[in-house]
Scaffold this active site. Structure first.
Site, mmCIF file in Angstrom:
data_model
loop_
_atom_site.group_PDB
_atom_site.id
_atom_site.type_symbol
_atom_site.label_atom_id
_atom_site.label_comp_id
_atom_site.label_asym_id
_atom_site.label_seq_id
_atom_site.Cartn_x
_atom_site.Cartn_y
_atom_site.Cartn_z
ATOM 1 N N ASP A 195 0.866 -1.165 0.000
ATOM 2 C CA ASP A 195 0.000 0.000 0.000
ATOM 3 C C ASP A 195 0.911 1.226 0.000
ATOM 4 O O ASP A 195 2.114 1.108 0.292
ATOM 5 C CB ASP A 195 -0.897 -0.035 1.243
ATOM 6 C CG ASP A 195 -1.820 1.157 1.330
ATOM 7 O OD1 ASP A 195 -2.287 1.628 0.272
ATOM 8 O OD2 ASP A 195 -2.064 1.639 2.458
ATOM 9 N N ASP A 201 -0.124 5.070 1.028
ATOM 10 C CA ASP A 201 -0.353 5.983 2.151
ATOM 11 C C ASP A 201 -0.239 5.227 3.474
ATOM 12 O O ASP A 201 -0.939 4.243 3.704
ATOM 13 C CB ASP A 201 -1.733 6.635 2.038
ATOM 14 C CG ASP A 201 -1.887 7.468 0.777
ATOM 15 O OD1 ASP A 201 -1.217 8.507 0.685
ATOM 16 O OD2 ASP A 201 -2.647 7.070 -0.122
#
Length: 314
Positions: free
Chosen positions: A31, A33
């Site tokens: 991922d 963020d």
């Protein structure tokens, strides 16, 4: 390799255990963020981890539910923050995957009505998917506005210029049972500095689900479709050889579980280990899919393992 390590099950790992994972896995899904960066600041050591994985011949891909920018903008951000080994082909956003879903899976024949930002429209445009482009008069209402003909899908993403009229129009299009109802992701909110939050795509989708009486098809995490996108663009992807690294239990860990991947929670973002332990101890079986296999404070915890591997090879 899933289930092969005795230290799995929401366990903090380091040193030799991380080195075993690095040896065992061929694909690393990150991922962005809260894992690779926070806002405009890279997580300390993250760029070194990504570079080291790529140098060792590992496949590295980035799977993000952030649909506000097209992939080329993401690539610029990676470079700006020091991730100079990243290529466009490694980036899978929910907006990019939504465009592929509309073009290649359902083969939409007609226009798409978008509740979302310009970045989402850019991905549709680059994929050759037609979408409604008219601008509403500021004084227009649902009573007198023009509804576009030939709308065959409503696609919902994050929209910082959301209006009641957009929601009303989308609700009207969705009255047609042949009109597809899609959402880039169902993230409910995103953290901001100072303890504030930003409503996510999931909150907008929920409003339309109530108004239309329909459920949206989720394209991004935790849906399997993002992994299917990766599998079609990278040959020989074996779920057992993949590690999903994320910061959010309800999206990243559930995504990994849904796709048969080992999962790792990093504590530099939204979820913390106490929440994961609560899910692990829950009597509800469904909650166990939210539990990470492994936990690290930060992906920089990979770096000592790389140093040990380098020493062994010298």
């Amino acid at each position: 390799m899933a289930g092969a390590f005795g230290f799995k099950g929401c366990q903090k790992i380091r040193g030799p255990q991380i080195r075993s994972l690095l040896d065992a896995k061929d694909f690393f899904l990150f991922d962005c963020d809260g894992v690779i960066w926070n806002g405009e600041k890279a997580i300390c050591g993250a760029a070194k981890v990504v570079s080291a994985l790529i140098r060792r011949g590992k496949n590295v891909v980035f799977v993000t539910n952030n649909c506000t920018r097209p992939r080329d903008n993401y690539l610029h951000k990676f470079y700006r923050l020091g991730f100079t080994d990243v290529t466009l082909e490694q980036i899978f956003s929910s907006s990019y995957c939504s465009a592929l879903y509309l073009r290649d899976v359902v083969k939409v024949r007609g226009q798409v009505f978008v509740v979302g930002c310009d970045g989402l429209r850019r991905e549709l445009q680059q994929a050759g998917v037609a979408f409604v482009e008219e601008a509403d008069d500021p004084e227009a209402t649902i009573y007198d506005c023009v509804l576009a003909p030939g709308v065959k899908a409503v696609l919902v993403g994050h929209d910082n210029k959301l209006t009641f009229l957009k929601l009303a129009k989308a609700s009207c299009y969705l009255k047609d049972p042949e009109c597809l109802f899609l959402t880039t992701d169902n993230d409910p909110w995103h953290p901001l500095s100072g303890g504030r939050i930003l409503p996510g795509s999931g909150s907008l989708t929920a409003a339309l689900e109530v108004a239309s009486g329909r459920k949206a098809t989720v394209i991004g995490k935790p849906s399997r479709f993002m992994f299917e996108c990766i599998s079609t663009q990278f040959s020989g992807v074996d779920p057992a050889q993949c590690l999903m690294v994320g910061d959010r239990l309800e999206t990243d860990m559930l995504f990994g579980s849904n796709c048969g991947l080992d999962t790792m929670l990093t504590l530099t973002g939204v979820s913390q280990i106490e929440e994961a332990q609560e899910y692990r101890n829950s009597e509800l079986t469904a909650n166990h899919s939210l539990v990470p296999d492994y936990v690290v404070d930060t992906i920089a915890d990979f770096l000592p393992a790389f140093e040990e591997l380098n020493e062994q090879s010298n």
